[in-house]
Design a protein around this motif. Structure first.
Motif, short mmCIF file in Angstrom:
data_model
loop_
_atom_site.label_atom_id
_atom_site.label_comp_id
_atom_site.label_asym_id
_atom_site.label_seq_id
_atom_site.Cartn_x
_atom_site.Cartn_y
_atom_site.Cartn_z
N ILE A 92 0.94 -1.06 -0.06
CA ILE A 92 -0.05 -0.17 -0.03
C ILE A 92 0.85 1.14 -0.13
O ILE A 92 0.48 2.25 -0.75
N ALA A 93 2.01 1.01 0.85
CA ALA A 93 2.96 2.34 0.88
C ALA A 93 3.61 2.70 -0.29
O ALA A 93 3.56 3.68 -1.08
N ILE A 94 3.94 1.65 -1.09
CA ILE A 94 4.57 1.83 -2.49
C ILE A 94 3.43 2.13 -3.58
O ILE A 94 3.74 3.16 -4.25
N LEU A 95 2.30 1.67 -3.38
CA LEU A 95 1.20 2.23 -4.44
C LEU A 95 0.86 3.84 -4.19
O LEU A 95 0.52 4.34 -5.16
N CYS A 96 0.81 4.01 -2.89
CA CYS A 96 0.40 5.54 -2.59
C CYS A 96 1.60 6.51 -2.53
O CYS A 96 1.28 7.84 -3.00
N GLU A 97 2.63 6.16 -2.06
CA GLU A 97 3.85 6.89 -2.19
C GLU A 97 4.89 6.83 -3.38
O GLU A 97 5.55 7.65 -3.43
N GLY A 98 4.88 5.57 -3.68
CA GLY A 98 5.96 5.28 -4.96
C GLY A 98 7.28 4.80 -4.29
O GLY A 98 7.54 4.94 -2.86
N LYS A 99 8.22 4.40 -4.80
CA LYS A 99 9.39 4.04 -4.50
C LYS A 99 10.14 5.04 -4.02
O LYS A 99 9.87 6.22 -4.38
N GLU A 100 11.45 4.87 -3.26
CA GLU A 100 12.33 5.93 -2.64
C GLU A 100 12.68 6.83 -4.28
O GLU A 100 12.72 8.08 -3.76
N GLU A 101 12.87 6.50 -5.07
CA GLU A 101 13.09 7.28 -6.42
C GLU A 101 12.29 8.16 -6.64
O GLU A 101 12.66 9.57 -7.02
#
Length: 149
Positions: A92-101
């Motif tokens: 969910i965090a990746i989907l909402c915020e994206g990866k670190e890049e």
């Protein structure tokens, strides 16, 4: 979402950080042929769990339910195959915020907007303040803070 999770059960935060509770047992030293296997810890058989251990394991399922119930169909389809609340939360965090890049690029864009912030034509002081306040809040969400001068 995080506030709701904290209120629902304070142990849920630990599950999001460290994953589900896996009860371990000590496995004594053994031998296989000529090889000695030293004593070590391994997962405990779920059929031997005590009541408190069963309650701790059930916490992950409760948290999974909260997370899944809060998602729309599109998000749900992205997490359906994950097996723990921690895995679901990370996706969910990746989907909402994206990866670190992606987050790094967003931070650079926000800093650029901050550096070039100006009043727009026919914009009142209230609109300027609201726009500036949103920009500062977005910067803080991306771990960029500015000192008041």
């Amino acid at each position: 979402m995080m506030l709701f999770i904290k209120i629902a059960n304070p142990m849920y935060i630990e599950i999001l950080r460290h994953g589900p509770f896996i009860h371990m047992k000590k496995i004594p030293e053994s031998t296989e042929g000529d090889m000695v296997i030293p004593a070590h810890f391994g997962p405990k058989d779920p059929s031997t769990y005590t009541e408190p251990e069963k309650e701790k394991v059930a916490l992950d399922s409760g948290l999974e339910l909260i997370l899944i119930e809060s998602l729309d169909n599109v998000m749900y389809n992205n997490i359906i195959n994950y097996e723990s609340a921690k895995q679901i939360w990370e996706k969910i965090a990746i989907l909402c915020e994206g990866k670190e890049e992606v987050r790094s690029n967003q931070r650079r864009i926000l800093v650029s907007q901050y550096d070039g912030f100006m009043e727009k034509l026919k914009e009142g002081i209230t609109e300027v303040f609201e726009r500036f306040n949103k920009l500062v809040n977005d910067l803080q969400l991306h771990d960029k803070y500015y000192e008041a001068e």
